[in-house]
Scaffold this active site. Structure first.
Site, PDB file in Angstrom:
ATOM      1  N   ASN A  58       0.864  -1.184   0.000  1.00  0.00           N
ATOM      2  CA  ASN A  58       0.000   0.000   0.000  1.00  0.00           C
ATOM      3  C   ASN A  58       0.899   1.232   0.000  1.00  0.00           C
ATOM      4  OD1 ASN A  58      -1.853   2.007   0.358  1.00  0.00           O
ATOM      5  ND2 ASN A  58      -2.515   1.380   2.403  1.00  0.00           N
ATOM      6  N   LYS A 104       0.040   4.189  -0.319  1.00  0.00           N
ATOM      7  CA  LYS A 104      -0.656   5.374   0.194  1.00  0.00           C
ATOM      8  C   LYS A 104      -0.413   6.544  -0.790  1.00  0.00           C
ATOM      9  CE  LYS A 104      -0.354   3.381   4.749  1.00  0.00           C
ATOM     10  NZ  LYS A 104      -0.301   3.533   6.182  1.00  0.00           N
ATOM     11  N   HIS A 156      -9.777   1.462   5.037  1.00  0.00           N
ATOM     12  CA  HIS A 156      -8.496   1.712   5.710  1.00  0.00           C
ATOM     13  C   HIS A 156      -8.708   2.738   6.824  1.00  0.00           C
ATOM     14  CE1 HIS A 156      -4.359   2.858   6.445  1.00  0.00           C
ATOM     15  NE2 HIS A 156      -4.004   1.733   5.844  1.00  0.00           N
ATOM     16  N   GLU A 216      -7.059   5.188   7.686  1.00  0.00           N
ATOM     17  CA  GLU A 216      -6.838   6.585   7.265  1.00  0.00           C
ATOM     18  C   GLU A 216      -8.079   7.134   6.576  1.00  0.00           C
ATOM     19  OE1 GLU A 216      -3.147   5.742   5.273  1.00  0.00           O
ATOM     20  OE2 GLU A 216      -2.274   5.274   7.224  1.00  0.00           O
ATOM     21  N   GLU A 252      -5.579  -4.364  10.863  1.00  0.00           N
ATOM     22  CA  GLU A 252      -4.577  -3.310  10.990  1.00  0.00           C
ATOM     23  C   GLU A 252      -4.850  -2.498  12.257  1.00  0.00           C
ATOM     24  OE1 GLU A 252      -2.559  -2.367   6.945  1.00  0.00           O
ATOM     25  OE2 GLU A 252      -4.078  -0.882   7.383  1.00  0.00           O
ATOM     26  N   GLY A 289       2.337   2.838  10.947  1.00  0.00           N
ATOM     27  CA  GLY A 289       3.311   3.921  10.770  1.00  0.00           C
ATOM     28  C   GLY A 289       3.999   4.348  12.051  1.00  0.00           C
ATOM     29  N   SER A 334       3.274  -1.535  10.668  1.00  0.00           N
ATOM     30  CA  SER A 334       4.719  -1.542  10.936  1.00  0.00           C
ATOM     31  C   SER A 334       5.381  -2.890  10.647  1.00  0.00           C
ATOM     32  CB  SER A 334       5.001  -1.105  12.380  1.00  0.00           C
ATOM     33  OG  SER A 334       4.620   0.249  12.563  1.00  0.00           O
TER      34      SER A 334
HETATM   35  P1  13P Z   1       2.817   0.825   7.854  1.00  0.00           P
HETATM   36  O1  13P Z   1       3.348  -0.493   7.312  1.00  0.00           O
HETATM   37  O2  13P Z   1       3.563   2.009   7.348  1.00  0.00           O
HETATM   38  O3  13P Z   1       2.679   0.780   9.358  1.00  0.00           O
HETATM   39  O4  13P Z   1       1.334   0.976   7.269  1.00  0.00           O
HETATM   40  C1  13P Z   1       0.436  -0.061   7.399  1.00  0.00           C
HETATM   41  C2  13P Z   1      -0.744   0.228   6.593  1.00  0.00           C
HETATM   42  O5  13P Z   1      -1.522   1.108   6.897  1.00  0.00           O
HETATM   43  C3  13P Z   1      -0.939  -0.558   5.352  1.00  0.00           C
HETATM   44  O6  13P Z   1      -2.199  -0.357   4.828  1.00  0.00           O
END
Ligand code: 13P
Length: 251
Positions: free
Chosen positions: A9, A11, A91, A93, A162, A168, A207
């Site tokens: 992903n 993003k 997600h 976010e 997640e 992150g 992460s």
């Molecule tokens: P990270 O791997 O940067 O923690 O992000 C995870 C994520 O949100 C994948 O969709």
């Protein structure tokens, strides 16, 4: 056996090495037992489809309506038309920054299924919920809330666990913690979704790095990963893939 997936992903980022070099690296790796998927920002989907040498492409979201006056949205049919075969929905976010509700996420999931995209439904708790011991109930309610008739259609549904506190932050859930939560998710699927969906693949995201993939694979009882930050580097992403399929990290 359930399908296994490792999803990059990106993003709202691009890999620093460039899309072509990134995909060349992924394309040259031997593929075994798990599918590699790349989820670029919408506008790069055609380029990733073109250069991806068979690597599957996911959208990071999809519209919750068929078509019409929905400025800024991209429909599931359009995404399928340009070559996407998966769509991440829900997600955290999207839920937290853009206020996607469970109802919208349920519609996005239905639109994906109706248009030949495999939805990757993200669920997860924040630290407050975990500290209060409410994880199983929280995830169960996220699963129940997106249940719809579309779950009776053909096509796969993938679930991605997640935990928000792990995204992150450099603080991943341990394999043991993930295994316990995967059991909670399975039982919620059995309570709230049709039986054809009880065996959905469950991925972990939050992460994930080449360093912690070993514990997550050995103890997490998962079917793959949804990777954010580490997926922007093709070598790190492939090392995570290797960790899942049981290969040594390449030199
Ligand atoms: P990270 O791997 O940067 O923690 O992000 C995870 C994520 O949100 C994948 O969709």
């Amino acid at each position: 056996m359930r399908n296994r997936y490792v999803i990059a992903n990106w993003k709202m980022n691009l890999p620093p090495e460039g899309i072509g070099a990134y995909l060349d690296e992924l394309g040259s790796a031997p593929k075994r037992d798990a599918r590699l998927i790349v989820a670029p920002p919408f506008v790069y989907i055609p380029e990733v489809v073109r250069k991806g040498r068979g690597i599957a492409v996911a959208a990071q979201n999809c519209g919750d309506q068929k078509s019409g006056a929905f400025t800024g949205e991209v429909s599931a049919a359009m995404l399928h038309d340009v070559g996407a075969r998966f769509a991440i929905v829900g997600h955290s976010e999207r839920r937290n920054v853009y206020k996607d509700t469970d109802e919208m996420i349920g519609r996005r999931m239905a639109m994906a299924l109706e248009n030949g995209l495999t939805p990757v439904l993200c669920i997860g708790e924040d630290l407050r919920v975990r500290d209060a011991g409410g994880v199983a109930e929280h995830l169960s309610s996220q699963i129940r809330a997106v249940s719809s008739d579309a779950l009776g259609l053909s096509g796969e549904v993938v679930v991605a666990y997640e935990p928000i506190w792990a995204i992150g932050t450099g603080r991943n859930a341990s394999g043991a913690m993930v295994a316990e939560t995967v059991a909670d998710i399975r039982s919620a699927l059995q309570r709230h979704w049709p039986s054809s969906r009880w065996d959905a693949p469950i991925l972990y995201g939050g992460s994930v790095t080449p360093d912690n993939v070993g514990d997550l694979v050995a103890n997490g009882n998962i079917d793959g990963f949804l990777v954010g930050g580490a997926s922007l580097d093709s070598r790190k992403f492939l090392a995570i893939y290797d960790g899942l399929v049981g290969r040594l990290a390449r030199a």
